[in-house]
Design a protein around this motif. Sequence first.
Motif, PDB file in Angstrom:
ATOM      1  N   TRP A 118       0.837  -1.206   0.000  1.00  8.63           N
ATOM      2  CA  TRP A 118       0.000   0.000   0.000  1.00  8.63           C
ATOM      3  C   TRP A 118       0.874   1.260   0.000  1.00  8.63           C
ATOM      4  N   ASP A 119       1.870   1.281   0.876  1.00  7.29           N
ATOM      5  CA  ASP A 119       2.759   2.431   1.023  1.00  7.29           C
ATOM      6  C   ASP A 119       3.642   2.609  -0.212  1.00  7.29           C
ATOM      7  N   PHE A 120       4.221   1.518  -0.688  1.00  6.73           N
ATOM      8  CA  PHE A 120       5.134   1.544  -1.832  1.00  6.73           C
ATOM      9  C   PHE A 120       4.442   2.043  -3.096  1.00  6.73           C
ATOM     10  N   ASN A 121       3.204   1.674  -3.266  1.00  6.70           N
ATOM     11  CA  ASN A 121       2.460   2.012  -4.482  1.00  6.70           C
ATOM     12  C   ASN A 121       1.654   3.298  -4.352  1.00  6.70           C
ATOM     13  N   GLY A 122       2.099   4.202  -3.510  1.00  3.61           N
ATOM     14  CA  GLY A 122       1.490   5.520  -3.443  1.00  3.61           C
ATOM     15  C   GLY A 122       0.260   5.631  -2.571  1.00  3.61           C
ATOM     16  N   ARG A 123       0.009   4.625  -1.752  1.00  2.00           N
ATOM     17  CA  ARG A 123      -1.100   4.649  -0.796  1.00  2.00           C
ATOM     18  C   ARG A 123      -2.465   4.829  -1.462  1.00  2.00           C
ATOM     19  N   THR A 124      -2.589   4.292  -2.655  1.00  4.26           N
ATOM     20  CA  THR A 124      -3.858   4.434  -3.375  1.00  4.26           C
ATOM     21  C   THR A 124      -4.680   3.153  -3.390  1.00  4.26           C
ATOM     22  N   ALA A 125      -4.017   2.012  -3.290  1.00  8.22           N
ATOM     23  CA  ALA A 125      -4.740   0.736  -3.329  1.00  8.22           C
ATOM     24  C   ALA A 125      -5.465   0.507  -2.007  1.00  8.22           C
ATOM     25  N   ASP A 126      -6.475  -0.331  -2.047  1.00  6.59           N
ATOM     26  CA  ASP A 126      -7.199  -0.712  -0.840  1.00  6.59           C
ATOM     27  C   ASP A 126      -6.351  -1.737  -0.078  1.00  6.59           C
ATOM     28  N   PRO A 127      -5.899  -1.395   1.128  1.00  8.73           N
ATOM     29  CA  PRO A 127      -5.049  -2.328   1.879  1.00  8.73           C
ATOM     30  C   PRO A 127      -5.713  -3.672   2.143  1.00  8.73           C
ATOM     31  N   MET A 128      -7.036  -3.697   2.229  1.00  8.66           N
ATOM     32  CA  MET A 128      -7.714  -4.961   2.490  1.00  8.66           C
ATOM     33  C   MET A 128      -7.662  -5.875   1.258  1.00  8.66           C
ATOM     34  N   VAL A 129      -7.693  -5.288   0.072  1.00  5.78           N
ATOM     35  CA  VAL A 129      -7.530  -6.080  -1.159  1.00  5.78           C
ATOM     36  C   VAL A 129      -6.108  -6.619  -1.230  1.00  5.78           C
ATOM     37  N   LEU A 130      -5.142  -5.786  -0.877  1.00  6.03           N
ATOM     38  CA  LEU A 130      -3.745  -6.230  -0.856  1.00  6.03           C
ATOM     39  C   LEU A 130      -3.553  -7.371   0.143  1.00  6.03           C
ATOM     40  N   LEU A 131      -4.206  -7.268   1.289  1.00  9.96           N
ATOM     41  CA  LEU A 131      -4.128  -8.329   2.296  1.00  9.96           C
ATOM     42  C   LEU A 131      -4.679  -9.638   1.734  1.00  9.96           C
ATOM     43  N   LYS A 132      -5.822  -9.555   1.099  1.00  8.94           N
ATOM     44  CA  LYS A 132      -6.433 -10.747   0.502  1.00  8.94           C
ATOM     45  C   LYS A 132      -5.507 -11.353  -0.554  1.00  8.94           C
ATOM     46  N   ASP A 133      -4.916 -10.492  -1.386  1.00  9.30           N
ATOM     47  CA  ASP A 133      -3.991 -10.974  -2.409  1.00  9.30           C
ATOM     48  C   ASP A 133      -2.764 -11.639  -1.789  1.00  9.30           C
ATOM     49  N   ASN A 134      -2.235 -11.051  -0.720  1.00 10.05           N
ATOM     50  CA  ASN A 134      -1.062 -11.638  -0.067  1.00 10.05           C
ATOM     51  C   ASN A 134      -1.382 -12.993   0.547  1.00 10.05           C
ATOM     52  N   PHE A 135      -2.575 -13.127   1.107  1.00 11.45           N
ATOM     53  CA  PHE A 135      -2.975 -14.432   1.620  1.00 11.45           C
ATOM     54  C   PHE A 135      -3.024 -15.443   0.484  1.00 11.45           C
ATOM     55  N   SER A 136      -3.622 -15.056  -0.632  1.00 14.10           N
ATOM     56  CA  SER A 136      -3.718 -15.965  -1.783  1.00 14.10           C
ATOM     57  C   SER A 136      -2.342 -16.370  -2.295  1.00 14.10           C
ATOM     58  N   ASP A 137      -1.425 -15.405  -2.346  1.00 14.80           N
ATOM     59  CA  ASP A 137      -0.104 -15.657  -2.912  1.00 14.80           C
ATOM     60  C   ASP A 137       0.828 -16.398  -1.962  1.00 14.80           C
ATOM     61  N   PHE A 138       0.799 -16.067  -0.680  1.00 11.61           N
ATOM     62  CA  PHE A 138       1.816 -16.561   0.250  1.00 11.61           C
ATOM     63  C   PHE A 138       1.321 -17.573   1.279  1.00 11.61           C
ATOM     64  N   ALA A 139       0.045 -17.569   1.559  1.00 14.79           N
ATOM     65  CA  ALA A 139      -0.460 -18.467   2.607  1.00 14.79           C
ATOM     66  C   ALA A 139      -1.918 -18.842   2.328  1.00 14.79           C
ATOM     67  N   PRO A 140      -2.172 -19.500   1.205  1.00 18.85           N
ATOM     68  CA  PRO A 140      -3.565 -19.757   0.828  1.00 18.85           C
ATOM     69  C   PRO A 140      -4.340 -20.644   1.799  1.00 18.85           C
ATOM     70  N   ASP A 141      -3.654 -21.480   2.536  1.00 11.86           N
ATOM     71  CA  ASP A 141      -4.336 -22.373   3.474  1.00 11.86           C
ATOM     72  C   ASP A 141      -4.231 -21.912   4.921  1.00 11.86           C
ATOM     73  N   PHE A 142      -3.728 -20.705   5.120  1.00  7.91           N
ATOM     74  CA  PHE A 142      -3.522 -20.167   6.468  1.00  7.91           C
ATOM     75  C   PHE A 142      -4.766 -19.401   6.906  1.00  7.91           C
ATOM     76  N   HIS A 143      -5.257 -19.730   8.081  1.00  3.36           N
ATOM     77  CA  HIS A 143      -6.426 -19.049   8.633  1.00  3.36           C
ATOM     78  C   HIS A 143      -6.017 -18.463   9.985  1.00  3.36           C
ATOM     79  N   ASP A 144      -5.973 -17.142  10.042  1.00  3.91           N
ATOM     80  CA  ASP A 144      -5.478 -16.481  11.252  1.00  3.91           C
ATOM     81  C   ASP A 144      -6.598 -15.900  12.112  1.00  3.91           C
ATOM     82  N   GLU A 145      -7.835 -16.322  11.832  1.00  2.00           N
ATOM     83  CA  GLU A 145      -8.981 -15.883  12.636  1.00  2.00           C
ATOM     84  C   GLU A 145      -9.181 -14.360  12.557  1.00  2.00           C
TER      85      GLU A 145
END
Length: 138
Positions: free
Chosen positions: A18-45
């Motif tokens: 979010w910060d690197f890309n000019g603080r324009t993207a929705d951080p919650m979308v980025l979070l969802k994408d990071n889960f998909s990319d790095f920890a698709p089976d991880f559930h952190d409640e």
Amino acid sequence: MSNRHLARTIAMQSLYSWDFNGRTADPMVLLKDNFSDFAPDFHDEGFSETIVRGVMDHISEIDAMIVKYAPEWPLEQITIVDRNVLRIGIFELAFAGDIPPKVAINEAIEVAKGFGGESSGKFVNGVLGAVYRDLVAQ
């Protein structure tokens, strides 16, 4: 690696993006994408979501605290990793209420060491230690 440590790491990566890309993207979308990319089976409640939402809800207060407790470093000159690790640490210390201070500080140091530069751990420790001392004194 503990579940919460992994959750903090994913939260930091999302805030970094979010910060690197000019603080324009929705951080919650980025979070969802990071889960998909790095920890698709991880559930952190929802822990990482709580962190990202909490940081975003208090971003102006958190950034003001960074400026106050790192006066020799203008906010924009702090590396993006260190800046976002500090945001998470300050959120947990000042606003979360359910994270023991030692855990918040130690976790922030470990994330900084893992993703930041050679002196990131010491820098984060110094800033968060000062924040904690002032919070306790209030």
